[in-house]
Design a protein around this motif. Structure first.
Motif, short mmCIF file in Angstrom:
data_model
loop_
_atom_site.label_atom_id
_atom_site.label_comp_id
_atom_site.label_asym_id
_atom_site.label_seq_id
_atom_site.Cartn_x
_atom_site.Cartn_y
_atom_site.Cartn_z
N GLN A 1 31.17 33.34 47.81
CA GLN A 1 30.78 33.20 46.41
C GLN A 1 29.25 33.12 46.28
O GLN A 1 28.65 33.77 45.42
CB GLN A 1 31.45 31.96 45.80
N PRO B 1 28.68 37.22 37.19
CA PRO B 1 28.28 36.68 38.49
C PRO B 1 28.10 35.16 38.55
O PRO B 1 28.26 34.57 39.61
CB PRO B 1 26.96 37.39 38.81
N HIS C 1 31.40 44.47 38.03
CA HIS C 1 32.66 43.76 37.80
C HIS C 1 33.73 44.16 38.80
O HIS C 1 34.53 43.32 39.24
CB HIS C 1 33.15 44.00 36.38
N PHE D 1 29.08 37.08 45.66
CA PHE D 1 29.58 37.06 44.28
C PHE D 1 28.44 36.76 43.30
O PHE D 1 28.13 37.56 42.43
CB PHE D 1 30.70 36.02 44.18
N SER E 1 25.54 39.36 43.01
CA SER E 1 25.84 40.74 42.61
C SER E 1 25.27 41.02 41.22
O SER E 1 25.22 40.15 40.36
CB SER E 1 27.34 40.99 42.65
N ARG F 1 33.19 42.23 42.06
CA ARG F 1 33.60 40.82 42.00
C ARG F 1 35.12 40.70 41.92
O ARG F 1 35.70 39.81 42.54
CB ARG F 1 32.91 40.13 40.81
#
Length: 185
Positions: free
Chosen positions: A29, A63, A41, A33, A36, A44
């Motif tokens: 994460q 994000p 989208h 994540f 990013s 993720r």
């Protein structure tokens, strides 16, 4: 995964496997994540699916969303989850099709039993219906169901399941303050 009857002052509330899995997710994460670019989208969603989340098509999870355990997360199709949202999915969090969870909202799947000597951890699922809008900085308690089409106003606090679909709720605790028109059948 949750350990019952433990002493949370001295013992963990979750199994070692669960805690290791969560730690791995925290690393992913933080590194992949949160860093990013906003339009990524699909990336993720792929990361969330990799960790067991059930994600429908066309979801936009931004994000800066914080997700505690993706394997407890289910998003319908075309769900939007804004930056700063906290999905504290200690138990299952289900969000229906076309729902929007706005910036800073907190869906909290865990609490503690304040009458317990050791403040025993209590986890309960949260269900957000289809076409719901949880507005900015709203708080949803463990065990709450928000029916289809409902709007939970900005900074509202939902402590009990809401009853009326296609209604507007606001305040602390949230109460019905109006109705929405259901143009979706």
């Amino acid at each position: 995964m949750m350990i019952q009857g433990n002493d949370p002052y001295r013992e963990p509330s979750f199994t070692l496997t669960h805690r290791l899995r969560r730690q791995l997710w925290n690393i992913v994460q933080a590194l992949l994540f949160h860093t990013s670019p906003r339009p990524c989208h699909v990336w993720r969603a792929w990361l969330l699916r990799l960790f067991g989340a059930q994600i429908g098509q066309g979801c936009h999870v931004y994000p800066e969303v914080k997700i505690w355990a993706p394997w407890n997360l289910q998003l319908g199709s075309f769900v939007g989850v804004g930056d700063g949202v906290n999905l504290y999915c200690m138990d299952r969090i289900e969000i229906g099709d076309y729902a929007v969870i706005s910036q800073g909202a907190h869906l909290c799947g865990g609490t503690h039993n304040y009458n317990s000597v050791n403040f025993q951890l209590v986890v309960k699922p949260i269900v957000i219906g289809a076409r719901v809008w949880v507005c900015a900085e709203a708080f949803i308690h463990p065990g709450v169901v928000v029916p289809d089409g409902a709007v939970v106003g900005a900074r509202a606090v939902v402590t009990r399941s809401l009853v009326t679909p296609w209604a507007v709720y606001a305040g602390n605790p949230a109460i019905k303050v109006g109705n929405r028109v259901n143009n979706h059948g």
